[in-house]
Design an enzyme around this catalytic site. Structure first.
Site, PDB file in Angstrom:
ATOM      1  N   CYS A 171      -0.398   4.113   2.147  1.00 40.94           N
ATOM      2  CA  CYS A 171      -0.238   3.843   3.586  1.00 40.94           C
ATOM      3  C   CYS A 171       1.206   4.061   4.035  1.00 40.94           C
ATOM      4  O   CYS A 171       1.468   4.666   5.078  1.00 40.94           O
ATOM      5  CB  CYS A 171      -0.634   2.405   3.912  1.00 40.94           C
ATOM      6  SG  CYS A 171      -2.291   1.918   3.443  1.00 40.94           S
ATOM      7  N   ASP A 172       2.167   3.538   3.269  1.00 46.81           N
ATOM      8  CA  ASP A 172       3.549   3.456   3.731  1.00 46.81           C
ATOM      9  C   ASP A 172       4.541   4.324   2.970  1.00 46.81           C
ATOM     10  O   ASP A 172       5.716   4.386   3.338  1.00 46.81           O
ATOM     11  CB  ASP A 172       4.019   1.990   3.641  1.00 46.81           C
ATOM     12  CG  ASP A 172       3.165   1.060   4.485  1.00 46.81           C
ATOM     13  OD1 ASP A 172       2.643   1.516   5.519  1.00 46.81           O
ATOM     14  OD2 ASP A 172       3.006  -0.117   4.112  1.00 46.81           O
ATOM     15  N   CYS A 213       0.836  -1.197   0.000  1.00 44.15           N
ATOM     16  CA  CYS A 213       0.000   0.000   0.000  1.00 44.15           C
ATOM     17  C   CYS A 213       0.873   1.249   0.000  1.00 44.15           C
ATOM     18  O   CYS A 213       1.415   1.638   1.044  1.00 44.15           O
ATOM     19  CB  CYS A 213      -0.920  -0.002   1.209  1.00 44.15           C
ATOM     20  SG  CYS A 213      -1.997   1.444   1.311  1.00 44.15           S
TER      21      CYS A 213
END
Length: 308
Positions: free
Chosen positions: A135-136, A132
């Site tokens: 996300c990261d 992701c």
């Protein structure tokens, strides 16, 4: 017979539990894993959930669980293997033979990222291997990373990462992208993006974290090691909807056909989280789905009909 049985205790399922408790419904949550939380328990840090930024994924999952527990939610560990229609509602059967009956079901089984299957991937998941970018990605600011894939998600991830990373390699097994042409045009124009066509990842290397990839060009046979700090795998998703085949309508990708209300083709079954058809699959949208699904289930219980 319960008012609602919630299947799955990820963010969607636990949000549904909170809303079901507040609605004073008679319900239970079934989760096949020993620990609640779904995918986020394996996320090092979550910084895009409003109000709880820079919180570890495990810690966020525990906060969700604590909230549900505080409201008296009953959790049962067990894998649902079958859903049947019974008098007055639905019956769910667990692998150990235990059965539960409910007037409605909220299914929030989630989805898992399709893995590459390359050596080192599983060992380094969460330590440089991510599924992701939104996300990261922030954790790799000014570093060198790779995106593996050739669809819209892969190209969008690469463009997103290119805004913050020193360099982004895009590794695609074909010589043309499946992504939209407008996205590909932007990708080709990005100065800090290098595209490796006709290539596959043979191995993800590193001790405690990702250090390099072993990449093979399938046309030339050339194998080279690419030093970098992280790799984002974007080769598709696998929704956990095997349980629902033949029960509700699924799309070609295996996702439950349901809008933000959670309604499915069966008026007594509602879908929440990553298993349903939608554009963005994140913790915040999963939680919203759980809330919506409870509202829809409550409406059905009160009127015995679906939402118009």
């Amino acid at each position: 017979m319960y008012d609602v049985v919630i299947i799955g205790a990820g963010p969607a399922g636990m949000a549904a539990a909170v809303y079901a408790a507040r609605a004073e419904l008679d319900f239970i949550v079934l989760e096949k894993e020993i620990m609640s939380g779904g995918q986020i328990i394996n996320t090092y840090e979550v910084d895009n959930y409003p109000g709880l930024y820079h919180l570890g994924g495990f810690d966020l999952a525990m906060k969700f669980r604590e909230h549900a527990d505080a409201l008296g939610t009953k959790f049962v560990t067990g894998e649902v293997i079958r859903i049947e229609t019974c008098q007055g509602g639905k019956k769910v059967v667990l692998a150990d033979g235990t059965e539960y009956e409910a007037k409605t079901l909220i299914v929030s089984g989630g989805a898992k990222h399709r893995p590459l299957g390359a050596p080192g991937e599983e060992r380094l998941a969460g330590s440089g291997v991510s599924y992701c970018a939104t996300c990261d990605g922030a954790f790799f600011r000014n570093k060198e990373v790779a995106v593996v894939g050739g669809g819209d998600v892969a190209v969008e991830d690469a463009l997103f990462l290119a805004r913050m990373c020193k360099k982004v390699y895009v590794i695609h097994r074909r010589d043309t992208f499946r992504a939209a042409k407008t996205l590909v045009s932007k990708l080709v124009e990005a100065e800090n993006v290098e595209i490796l066509y006709d290539s596959v990842v043979n191995e993800i290397r590193g001790n405690m974290k990702v250090e390099s990839l072993l990449v093979e060009n399938k046309k030339t046979g050339e194998v080279k090691e690419v030093a970098l700090d992280g790799v984002f795998v974007a080769v598709g998703m696998l929704p956990e909807t095997g349980l629902l085949k033949g029960v509700v309508e699924l799309d070609a990708g295996g996702y439950v056909i349901a809008d933000e209300t959670g309604r499915t083709s069966d008026p007594a079954i509602f879908a929440a989280g990553d298993i349903r058809t939608k554009q963005l699959r994140q913790v915040v949208t999963a939680a919203a789905d759980g809330a919506n699904a409870v509202w829809s289930a409550e409406y059905y219980l009160q009127t015995n009909e679906g939402i118009a």
